[in-house]
Design a protein around this motif. Structure first.
Motif, mmCIF file in Angstrom:
data_model
loop_
_atom_site.group_PDB
_atom_site.id
_atom_site.type_symbol
_atom_site.label_atom_id
_atom_site.label_comp_id
_atom_site.label_asym_id
_atom_site.label_seq_id
_atom_site.Cartn_x
_atom_site.Cartn_y
_atom_site.Cartn_z
ATOM 1 N N ASP A 466 41.480 32.388 8.885
ATOM 2 C CA ASP A 466 42.444 32.694 8.735
ATOM 3 C C ASP A 466 41.637 34.833 9.442
ATOM 4 O OD1 ASP A 466 45.073 31.968 9.416
ATOM 5 O OD2 ASP A 466 45.445 32.237 7.320
ATOM 6 N N TYR A 467 40.706 34.235 7.974
ATOM 7 C CA TYR A 467 39.387 35.240 8.251
ATOM 8 C C TYR A 467 38.517 35.052 8.769
ATOM 9 C CZ TYR A 467 35.011 36.736 6.493
ATOM 10 O OH TYR A 467 33.586 37.896 6.321
ATOM 11 N N LEU A 468 37.864 33.743 9.130
ATOM 12 C CA LEU A 468 37.017 34.255 10.693
ATOM 13 C C LEU A 468 37.639 34.946 12.126
ATOM 14 C CD1 LEU A 468 34.915 30.586 9.516
ATOM 15 C CD2 LEU A 468 34.103 33.096 10.285
ATOM 16 N N GLU A 469 38.648 34.075 11.966
ATOM 17 C CA GLU A 469 40.218 34.496 14.199
ATOM 18 C C GLU A 469 39.771 35.874 13.563
ATOM 19 O OE1 GLU A 469 43.002 30.912 14.598
ATOM 20 O OE2 GLU A 469 43.355 32.313 13.318
ATOM 21 N N ASP A 470 39.870 36.148 12.272
ATOM 22 C CA ASP A 470 39.685 37.912 12.350
ATOM 23 C C ASP A 470 38.608 38.525 12.577
ATOM 24 O OD1 ASP A 470 42.313 37.643 11.732
ATOM 25 O OD2 ASP A 470 42.240 38.255 9.867
ATOM 26 N N GLU A 471 37.736 37.614 12.327
ATOM 27 C CA GLU A 471 36.382 38.836 12.192
ATOM 28 C C GLU A 471 35.669 38.643 13.196
ATOM 29 O OE1 GLU A 471 34.879 40.725 10.000
ATOM 30 O OE2 GLU A 471 36.886 40.927 9.066
ATOM 31 N N THR A 472 36.051 37.676 14.391
ATOM 32 C CA THR A 472 35.165 36.472 15.136
ATOM 33 C C THR A 472 36.029 36.210 15.887
ATOM 34 O OG1 THR A 472 35.611 33.816 15.113
ATOM 35 C CG2 THR A 472 33.887 34.938 13.990
ATOM 36 N N SER A 473 36.905 36.606 16.648
ATOM 37 C CA SER A 473 38.050 36.811 17.369
ATOM 38 C C SER A 473 37.677 35.863 18.208
ATOM 39 C CB SER A 473 37.620 38.089 18.502
ATOM 40 O OG SER A 473 37.785 39.406 18.240
ATOM 41 N N LYS A 474 37.193 34.752 17.516
ATOM 42 C CA LYS A 474 37.258 33.281 18.156
ATOM 43 C C LYS A 474 38.812 32.596 17.955
ATOM 44 C CE LYS A 474 32.373 33.372 19.169
ATOM 45 N NZ LYS A 474 31.966 33.558 20.614
ATOM 46 N N THR A 475 38.863 31.836 18.440
ATOM 47 C CA THR A 475 39.852 30.202 18.258
ATOM 48 C C THR A 475 40.013 29.111 16.786
ATOM 49 O OG1 THR A 475 39.170 28.840 20.008
ATOM 50 C CG2 THR A 475 40.808 30.347 21.076
ATOM 51 N N GLU A 476 40.604 28.432 16.638
ATOM 52 C CA GLU A 476 40.505 27.747 15.891
ATOM 53 C C GLU A 476 39.770 27.281 16.291
ATOM 54 O OE1 GLU A 476 42.700 25.058 12.703
ATOM 55 O OE2 GLU A 476 43.502 26.474 13.918
ATOM 56 N N GLU A 477 39.675 26.994 17.756
ATOM 57 C CA GLU A 477 38.510 25.396 18.015
ATOM 58 C C GLU A 477 37.622 25.687 18.063
ATOM 59 O OE1 GLU A 477 38.203 22.425 22.284
ATOM 60 O OE2 GLU A 477 40.011 24.247 21.885
ATOM 61 N N GLU A 478 37.232 26.997 18.793
ATOM 62 C CA GLU A 478 35.863 28.221 18.990
ATOM 63 C C GLU A 478 35.014 27.995 17.473
ATOM 64 O OE1 GLU A 478 35.952 29.929 22.696
ATOM 65 O OE2 GLU A 478 36.946 30.777 20.326
ATOM 66 N N ILE A 479 36.010 28.015 16.472
ATOM 67 C CA ILE A 479 35.707 28.387 14.707
ATOM 68 C C ILE A 479 35.312 27.084 14.373
ATOM 69 C CG2 ILE A 479 36.467 28.580 13.090
ATOM 70 C CD1 ILE A 479 37.885 30.984 13.830
ATOM 71 N N ARG A 480 36.227 26.097 14.784
ATOM 72 C CA ARG A 480 35.506 24.501 13.926
ATOM 73 C C ARG A 480 34.460 23.915 14.553
ATOM 74 N NH1 ARG A 480 38.886 22.711 10.691
ATOM 75 N NH2 ARG A 480 41.207 23.301 10.120
ATOM 76 N N ALA A 481 34.247 24.315 16.071
ATOM 77 C CA ALA A 481 33.050 23.693 16.472
ATOM 78 C C ALA A 481 31.612 24.499 16.568
ATOM 79 C CB ALA A 481 33.360 24.032 18.184
ATOM 80 N N LEU A 482 31.748 25.557 16.311
ATOM 81 C CA LEU A 482 30.468 26.678 15.374
ATOM 82 C C LEU A 482 30.646 25.878 13.798
ATOM 83 C CD1 LEU A 482 31.513 29.649 17.067
ATOM 84 C CD2 LEU A 482 29.764 28.750 17.352
#
Length: 561
Positions: A466-482
């Motif tokens: 939730d925190y990274l989605e708010d801060e980066t505006s990326k999807t969960e899938e993109e967040i997990r890849a990064l």
């Protein structure tokens, strides 16, 4: 005459030959079989049925002299352990027969299998069928003679005797031993053939290490001169004891690399020694070689155990061990003698060790070939041959600077340092993070107390997602890849004392910072600074990775004058 004569015989035929007896050469290791081997042998033979045959293996022998009337002695090159054990077992059976009043069996076993007799100086002389080496023979002969007493000193041979005497409940077991057990008797005729046989066995993949083959070759070269032979084997045995638990083959290989030009692999080590010490009249060269090998084994042991007389040298060695700099031991073998003799100062040696650290950190981080390191250190050692010890530091520095300039310069190092994935549990990673914390010169490193901490955790909780989605505006899938891509970059790693990790590992960064602030490590404490690290996303990992890469470039620098 054939290269060797090999024949399979029953132990009865081998031991009842009245004209043959055996000796263990001085250079062979002492009797070493223990309870595991005794139990295996007992179980194998005790379970034999009347017509079963148990193959015990082989013994390789060399005649001690030309064939003569009377007893002819053979030196046992290989097989002393099994033959000695069989004779100890027969002695135990003989003593059981004695206790049972079977004097005829006692006499038969003694006169036929345990001892040979010959006529000498107008009288009959009894000689044991086997004579062991200096450390074992007294105990062994007491067992053969039936003179074993409870007050005897402690010895493995006495333990072996007691084991078989207690296990054997049938004095007729001697018939199984002698009639149902066969052995291959290999007469190599001379030591040269025996050592050639070892080479053949090695080529076929049997258990002979390069160290065994080298020892056999060296002893072959000096076997015609007793004084040189004895000195050589004594020096070899001293050397081997020093490095027994430090991979002797690797030590011999590093010694060769430090003293002879050219890279050499473990698989070609034996061949390399033969090439360098072959030829006629090599006995003095062989003795000098083994003597110097023994001297270097002392240095090698100190390198491994960090046991030089200077505390600062030992502390630095302990740090180098964490970084897997074993190829540099080739160079240390070359130069540590001069430190001990006072011809290289402690200050210069510490500077050399710092250079080696910088070089290996850069080489490893940049993923350079480890196989090239042997050639690099061999080249340095060859260049040092005609240099004075006070000039060693400059020669080493120039060579390492050249390798850094050509392969791992500042630009390459910083790029790899900031982008690569580090192994969090690896000692080298913890050491790098510890050095980035800029410890004082007196700070001692205890690697067992340190754990690598992931600032962004290894497993992302729902809170982190939730925190990274708010801060980066990326999807969960993109967040997990990064997350997978950035998890083990240096910017996402720090060090903590072990007991903290469980309680803090998965919490959000803003909460972790409170714990980081109390850390004794500067690299961790710095993460609590409010003006620099307010959030923790992939952008912060990248920024911190580049900052730490700049710092690493300064810490592990090797500047030209």
């Amino acid at each position: 005459m054939a290269f060797i004569e090999a024949k399979e015989v029953k132990l009865q035929a081998l031991l009842s030959n009245a004209q043959e007896a055996y000796k263990v050469p001085l250079y062979q290791r002492p009797y070493a079989w223990g309870r595991d081997q005794w139990e295996d042998l007992f179980e194998d033979l005790n379970s034999l049925k009347n017509n079963d045959v148990h193959f015990l293996g082989s013994i390789v022998v060399v005649p001690e002299s030309e064939h003569r009337l009377g007893v002819n002695y053979f030196q046992i090159v290989d097989g002393q352990q099994r033959l000695a054990t069989i004779l100890i077992w027969l002695s135990a059976i003989k003593d059981l027969a004695q206790e049972n009043g079977n004097s005829e069996l006692v006499a038969y076993l003694m006169e036929t299998f345990l001892f040979a007799r010959e006529w000498e100086s107008n009288k009959q002389r009894k000689t044991p069928k086997l004579q062991l080496g200096q450390l074992d023979n007294d105990a062994f002969q007491r067992v053969l003679e039936g003179k074993r007493k409870t007050k005897d000193y402690n010895h493995l041979i006495f333990e072996c005797y007691e084991y078989f005497k207690n296990k054997t409940d049938n004095e007729n077991m001697w018939q199984i031993l002698l009639k149902n057990v066969s052995i291959v008797h290999i007469n190599a005729y001379d030591y040269f053939n025996a050592f050639r046989l070892f080479e053949t066995l090695n080529d076929r993949g049997l258990e002979l290490s390069a160290a065994d083959l080298i020892k056999n070759f060296l002893l072959m070269k000096v076997s015609s001169k007793e004084e040189i032979f004895n000195d050589t084997i004594n020096q070899w045995n001293e050397m081997y004891e020093k490095v027994r638990d430090k991979e002797p083959v690797k030590f011999i290989r590093r010694y060769i690399l430090s003293n002879y030009k050219g890279k050499i692999s473990e698989s070609r080590l034996y061949e390399g020694v033969r090439r360098r010490l072959g030829g006629e009249n090599a006995d003095e060269r062989v003795r000098d070689f083994v003597k110097d090998l023994n001297i270097n084994a002392t240095i090698y042991k100190k390198i491994f155990e960090c046991s030089f007389s200077q505390d600062k040298i030992n502390k630095k060695l302990q740090e180098l061990h964490l970084m897997e700099v074993a190829p540099s031991f080739t160079l240390f073998l070359k130069i540590m003698h001069y430190l001990e003799k006072g011809e290289i100062s402690e200050k210069d040696m510490l500077e050399i060790m710092d250079m080696i650290e910088s070089f290996h950190i850069r080489w490893g981080v940049c993923g350079q070939s480890t196989s090239r390191l042997d050639q690099i250190y061999n080249d340095i050692c060859m260049e040092l041959k005609d240099k004075q010890p006070q000039n060693f530091k400059e020669v080493i520095k120039n060579k390492l600077i050249q390798e850094i300039r050509n392969n791992v310069d500042d630009e390459i190092f910083k790029r790899n340092f900031s982008q690569r994935a580090f192994k969090p549990t690896e000692a080298r990673t913890k050491y790098i993070l510890w050095k980035l914390s800029k410890p004082t010169g007196e700070t001692a490193l205890n690697i067992r107390e340190i754990q690598t901490e992931h600032v962004m955790p290894q497993k992302l909780s729902n809170e982190w997602i939730d925190y990274l989605e708010d801060e980066t505006s990326k999807t969960e899938e993109e967040i997990r890849a990064l997350h997978k891509e950035n998890l083990n970059r240096i910017g996402n790693l720090t060090i903590i004392k072990g007991e903290w990790n469980i309680s803090m590992s998965n919490r959000l960064f803003q909460i972790k910072r409170e714990d980081y602030e109390r850390s004794e490590f500067q690299i961790t404490n710095g993460l609590s600074k409010h003006d620099e690290w307010n959030e923790w996303t992939f952008k912060e990992i990248d920024r911190r990775s580049k900052q730490l890469a700049d710092e690493a470039c300064e810490i592990w620098s090797l500047k030209e004058n």
